[in-house]
Motif scaffolding. Structure first.
Motif, PDB file in Angstrom:
ATOM      1  N   GLN A 289     109.533  11.194 -46.792  1.00 34.85           N
ATOM      2  CA  GLN A 289     110.252  11.741 -45.633  1.00 34.85           C
ATOM      3  C   GLN A 289     111.370  10.798 -45.183  1.00 34.85           C
ATOM      4  O   GLN A 289     112.472  11.238 -44.844  1.00 34.85           O
ATOM      5  N   MET A 290     111.098   9.496 -45.185  1.00 33.29           N
ATOM      6  CA  MET A 290     112.109   8.515 -44.805  1.00 33.29           C
ATOM      7  C   MET A 290     113.267   8.529 -45.804  1.00 33.29           C
ATOM      8  O   MET A 290     114.447   8.461 -45.426  1.00 33.29           O
ATOM      9  N   ALA A 291     112.943   8.620 -47.088  1.00 39.01           N
ATOM     10  CA  ALA A 291     113.980   8.628 -48.122  1.00 39.01           C
ATOM     11  C   ALA A 291     114.862   9.862 -48.002  1.00 39.01           C
ATOM     12  O   ALA A 291     116.093   9.784 -48.128  1.00 39.01           O
ATOM     13  N   ILE A 295     118.980   9.635 -47.328  1.00 37.53           N
ATOM     14  CA  ILE A 295     119.992  10.096 -48.278  1.00 37.53           C
ATOM     15  C   ILE A 295     120.731  11.316 -47.752  1.00 37.53           C
ATOM     16  O   ILE A 295     121.852  11.613 -48.207  1.00 37.53           O
ATOM     17  N   SER A 296     120.163  11.998 -46.786  1.00 37.44           N
ATOM     18  CA  SER A 296     120.863  13.155 -46.207  1.00 37.44           C
ATOM     19  C   SER A 296     122.116  12.744 -45.443  1.00 37.44           C
ATOM     20  O   SER A 296     122.971  13.580 -45.161  1.00 37.44           O
ATOM     21  N   VAL A 303     125.318  18.922 -55.026  1.00 36.34           N
ATOM     22  CA  VAL A 303     124.142  19.770 -54.815  1.00 36.34           C
ATOM     23  C   VAL A 303     123.072  18.928 -54.128  1.00 36.34           C
ATOM     24  O   VAL A 303     122.272  18.266 -54.792  1.00 36.34           O
ATOM     25  N   PRO A 304     123.060  18.931 -52.784  1.00 37.26           N
ATOM     26  CA  PRO A 304     122.044  18.127 -52.079  1.00 37.26           C
ATOM     27  C   PRO A 304     120.633  18.551 -52.485  1.00 37.26           C
ATOM     28  O   PRO A 304     120.328  19.741 -52.568  1.00 37.26           O
ATOM     29  N   ARG A 305     119.807  17.554 -52.775  1.00 36.75           N
ATOM     30  CA  ARG A 305     118.435  17.824 -53.168  1.00 36.75           C
ATOM     31  C   ARG A 305     117.513  17.000 -52.289  1.00 36.75           C
ATOM     32  O   ARG A 305     117.894  15.948 -51.781  1.00 36.75           O
ATOM     33  N   GLU A 648     118.531   5.334 -39.803  1.00 39.15           N
ATOM     34  CA  GLU A 648     118.726   6.563 -40.576  1.00 39.15           C
ATOM     35  C   GLU A 648     117.462   7.009 -41.311  1.00 39.15           C
ATOM     36  O   GLU A 648     117.461   8.038 -41.980  1.00 39.15           O
ATOM     37  N   LEU A 649     116.389   6.228 -41.196  1.00 39.77           N
ATOM     38  CA  LEU A 649     115.140   6.584 -41.862  1.00 39.77           C
ATOM     39  C   LEU A 649     114.426   7.738 -41.177  1.00 39.77           C
ATOM     40  O   LEU A 649     113.461   8.281 -41.725  1.00 39.77           O
TER      41      LEU A 649
END
Length: 659
Positions: A289-291, A295-296, A303-305, A648-649
Motif C-alpha cells: 500500500q505504501m509503495a 509511485i502514484s 499506463v499507471p499500474r 508520500e507513503l
C-alpha cells in the motif's frame, strides 16, 4: 527419455502453475520475442526459473541459454537461483552481467589486441587523475564525468539515437583525448567494453557470437542504455529473446538508461507476446500500500499500474524512526540489527540500504565492532580508505613497473591538481621519445633529463622508488601482504583478509611457477575487488546503495539516510524544469525500489520488517560530502529534513517516532 527422467526430479516445469496464469504463460511461451512487465516482488524470478526448466526439459543445451542481469550483486542472486534449481543441467547455467560477457567475448576474439587496447581495467579510485588530466580543455570535473559516461554509452544519450556515432565536435574531441590517455596508460575503462563489443558485433555480421545462443533472457531491461540494448539485438540474430523489467523501477538515467527502452520495445518487436505480473508475492500488504501511494505521485507513466497485495503476507512490521544526529542513527541501526541477531534473525536475512558511504560505512564499522557478520557492497569497498588505495597501487607497480596507471596515481596523489601540469610534460616527452613514464622519471631523477615544472612529480617518484625498493627486499608474498596491509590496521582490514584468502588458495594449488605467482595473486585480487566471488549462501548482513539492491530481497530491509537532499538527491537547478521533474520521478522510483526489497515471512511470529531511518542533523562537512546543501547550519552542524517521500507513503505508513 521422458521429461521427468531428463529433469532428474518428479516435478515437471508446469507443476503447481495454474494453466493460463501469467506465470504459466511466461514459462510456456514459445514466441520468438516475449516482453514481461513485472512489478517488484511479483514472482518474475519464479516464472523465469520455470521457463528455464522448460528449456532444459526440452533438452536445450545449457551453454546455449544466456541469462543476463544488470549488476554484480543481482548476478550473485541469479546465479544462486539457477544453481539451486533441482533440474538436470542447471549447474551449467551462469547468470552474467553484460560487462563480464563483453570482456569474455572481446578477449576470446583478440579484439582488443587488434585495436591496440590493453584490458587493464581502471579501478574506481584510479579515475581521479584521468579526470583531472582531461579537465580544462573539456570543462570541470562534473562535465568530464558526464562526458565519460556518455562515451561509455557509445554516445547514445537518448533512446532513439544510434550508438557508436559521435556527432558533436566537442564530444569527438573529448573521445580522442580520452582514448589517447587510455592508450598511453595501457588501460581501459570498465564501462568501455560495451561500446567495444557493440562495434565488433555490428561490423562482423558473420561472427559466431551472433548465433551462439538459442535463448536469451534479460532481467531489468529498463536499466539498459541504448548501446547495451543494441548488443542484445546483435546477439539475438538466431535466438529467442525474453526481456523482463518494469518502467516504474527505471533508476539508471545517469548512464543513459530510459524507461522508454521497455515501453517502446514492442514497437521494434511487433507480434511479440506481451505479458505482465501484478500480484506482489514478496512484500507485506502494508508495504504494498505504501509503495502504490508513493509511485502514484509519478505522473509521467503511460499506463499507471498498481501492485496487488496478497493478504496471506500479513501487514508486516514497518517502522519510521528519526534520530537526533547521524551518530545516533548509525548506533541506532547497529543496535537494532544486534538485537535482531541476538533474538535469532540470521545476519543474511538483513539488508541495509544507504545511498552514501557517509551513512553506510559507519554502520558497517559499527556492526564489525559488534562482531556481527557483515559485508559491504559499495563500489570497491576494500579500497575505501586512502591507505588501502596507496598500498594496492604500490602492489600493482611492484609486480609490474610499467603499470602506468598505478604510477600516474602514486606520483600525483599528494600534489595540487594531481601534478597535472608537470605530469603532462613527462607524458609529452614519452610520446615523442618512446620512453616509458618510469624510464623518463628515472632519467629526470638521475639528472640525465631536464623537464621544467616537474619538481613535485620527481619528489613523489623518488619517495616511491625508496618504498618499492624496501618492499622488494621482502622474502615472499605473505611478508609483502603483512607490510602493505598490516594486521590490526582498520583501514586495510578487508583487503588484507581478501589477500590472505587468495594466498591460501595459491598455496593449496601449488601449481604455479614462482615467477607466475605474483602476477596470478594480483590478478585474483583485482578480480575479487572488481567482482566479488558468488557465495553459495548469504551469511552476512549486506550493506549497499539502493541502486545496488535491484533484484534482491530480504526479510529485514533497513533504509538509512532518508533525508531531503539525499533521497531525493539535491536537484540540479541549472536544468530546465521539465528535466528536473524527470529526475525527481527517477528518485521516487529509486525509493520505490528500496522499500519493496522487504520480503514477507511465512512465520507469523517474524513478519517481514521494513525500517526507515533518518537524522535531524549531521556535520556540515558530511552533508556537503554527500551532495546535500543544508538549508540551515550552525556551529558546523547542518539541520536536515525528512525526505518528502516519507509523506508520500500515504495513510498506510506508520507515524514516525523519535529514536
Amino acid at each position: 527419455m521422458c521429461a521427468q527422467e531428463f529433469l532428474g526430479v518428479e516435478m515437471p516445469w508446469f507443476e503447481g502453475l495454474e494453466i493460463g496464469s501469467p506465470a504459466y504463460q511466461i514459462a510456456a511461451s514459445t514466441s520468438l520475442r516475449v516482453r514481461v512487465v513485472a512489478g517488484p516482488g511479483t514472482g518474475k524470478s519464479f516464472a523465469m526459473k520455470r521457463r528455464v526448466a522448460r528449456l532444459l526439459e526440452e533438452e536445450i543445451a545449457p551453454a546455449s541459454i544466456l541469462p543476463v542481469t544488470f549488476t554484480r550483486v543481482a548476478a550473485e542472486d541469479l546465479h544462486r537461483e539457477l544453481v539451486n534449481m533441482d533440474v538436470a543441467g542447471s549447474d551449467g547455467l551462469t547468470g552474467v552481467t553484460l560487462h563480464s560477457l563483453a570482456m569474455r567475448m572481446l578477449l576470446r576474439n583478440h579484439v582488443l589486441g587488434a585495436t591496440g587496447r590493453v584490458p587493464r581495467p581502471l579501478n574506481e579510485f584510479e579515475l581521479e587523475p584521468l579526470i583531472c588530466d582531461l579537465m580544462g580543455a573539456h570543462g570541470g570535473k562534473t562535465t568530464v564525468k558526464k562526458l565519460k559516461q556518455a562515451y561509455e554509452a557509445a554516445w547514445a544519450r537518448l533512446q532513439y539515437e544510434q550508438p557508436g556515432y559521435v556527432l558533436d565536435p566537442a564530444d569527438a574531441a573529448f573521445q580522442q583525448d580520452l582514448i589517447n590517455w587510455l592508450r598511453f596508460h595501457r588501460a581501459m575503462l570498465i564501462g568501455e567494453v560495451i561500446p567495444q563489443l557493440y562495434q565488433y558485433l555490428r561490423n562482423n555480421p558473420a561472427a559466431q557470437e551472433r548465433r551462439e545462443f538459442q535463448h536469451i533472457l534479460v532481467d531489468e531491461y529498463q536499466d539498459l542504455n541504448r548501446a547495451e540494448q543494441s548488443v542484445i539485438e546483435l546477439l539475438s540474430d538466431h535466438a529467442h529473446v525474453c526481456i523482463v523489467g518494469d518502467d516504474d523501477q527505471s533508476i539508471y538515467s545517469f548512464k543513459h538508461a530510459h524507461p522508454d527502452g521497455i515501453r517502446e520495445w514492442l514497437v521494434a518487436n511487433a507480434g511479440a507476446d506481451d505479458l505482465g505480473l501484478d500480484d506482489c508475492r514478496r512484500c507485506p500488504t502494508r508495504v504494498v500500500q505504501m509503495a502504490n501511494s508513493l509511485i502514484s505521485h509519478n505522473h509521467i507513466r503511460p499506463v499507471p499500474r498498481a501492485l496487488v497485495p496478497l493478504p496471506a503476507n500479513g501487514p508486516g512490521d514497518v517502522r519510521i524512526i528519526q534520530y537526533q544526529a547521524l551518530p545516533n542513527e548509525v548506533n541506532g541501526v547497529a543496535n537494532i540489527i544486534a538485537a535482531m541477531v541476538a533474538n535469532g534473525t540470521p545476519p543474511g536475512d538483513i539488508l541495509v540500504l544507504a545511498q552514501r558511504g557517509i551513512i553506510g560505512t559507519p554502520i558497517y564499522e559499527a556492526l564489525v565492532a559488534r562482531q556481527i557478520a557483515v559485508r559491504s557492497y559499495y563500489a570497491e569497498a576494500e579500497l575505501d580508505a586512502l591507505e588501502a588505495r596507496r598500498a594496492f597501487a604500490k602492489l600493482k607497480l611492484l609486480i609490474d613497473r610499467d603499470d602506468r596507471v598505478a604510477l600516474r596515481w602514486l606520483v600525483g596523489i599528494d600534489g595540487n591538481n594531481w601534478h597535472a601540469a608537470g605530469y603532462r610534460r613527462v607524458r609529452d616527452h614519452c610520446e615523442a621519445s618512446g620512453l616509458t613514464p618510469w624510464q623518463a622519471l628515472e632519467q629526470i631523477a638521475a639528472g640525465n633529463l631536464s623537464l621544467p615544472h616537474t619538481g613535485g612529480v620527481i619528489v613523489a617518484f623518488n619517495d616511491l622508488v625508496a618504498e618499492l625498493n624496501a618492499l622488494e627486499a621482502l622474502a615472499d608474498l605473505v611478508s609483502l601482504v603483512d607490510e602493505l596491509f598490516p594486521d590490526g590496521q582498520i583501514s586495510t582490514r578487508d583487503i588484507r583478509q581478501l589477500s590472505l584468502d587468495i594466498l591460501a588458495e595459491l598455496t593449496i594449488e601449488d601449481a604455479l611457477a614462482d615467477e607466475d605467482i605474483n602476477g596470478e595473486f594480483l590478478s585474483r585480487l583485482q578480480e575479487a575487488i572488481n567482482q566479488p566471488d558468488i557465495p553459495s549462501e548469504i551469511q552476512d548482513v549486506r550493506i549497499m546503495s539502493l541502486h545496488k539492491s535491484k533484484g534482491l530481497s530480504a526479510p529485514v530491509t533497513i533504509i538509512a539516510g532518508c533525508i531531503q537532499g539525499l533521497l531525493p538527491k539535491q536537484p540540479d537547478t541549472k536544468l530546465p524544469a521539465t528535466q528536473q521533474a524527470l529526475e525527481m520521478e527517477e528518485q521516487r522510483r529509486l525509493f520505490y525500489v528500496g522499500i519493496t526489497r522487504v520480503k514477507a515471512m511465512p512465520n507469523p511470529g517474524k513478519p517481514g520488517t521494513l525500517i526507515l531511518t533518518y537524522s535531524q542533523a549531521m556535520p556540515v562537512a558530511s552533508a556537503l560530502g554527500a551532495g546535500i546543501a543544508p538549508a540551515q547550519t550552525q556551529y558546523g552542524i547542518a539541520s536536515l529534513h525528512a525526505s518528502q517521500f516519507i509523506a508520500e507513503l500515504g495513510p498506510a505508513a506508520p507515524q514516525p517516532v523519535a529514536g
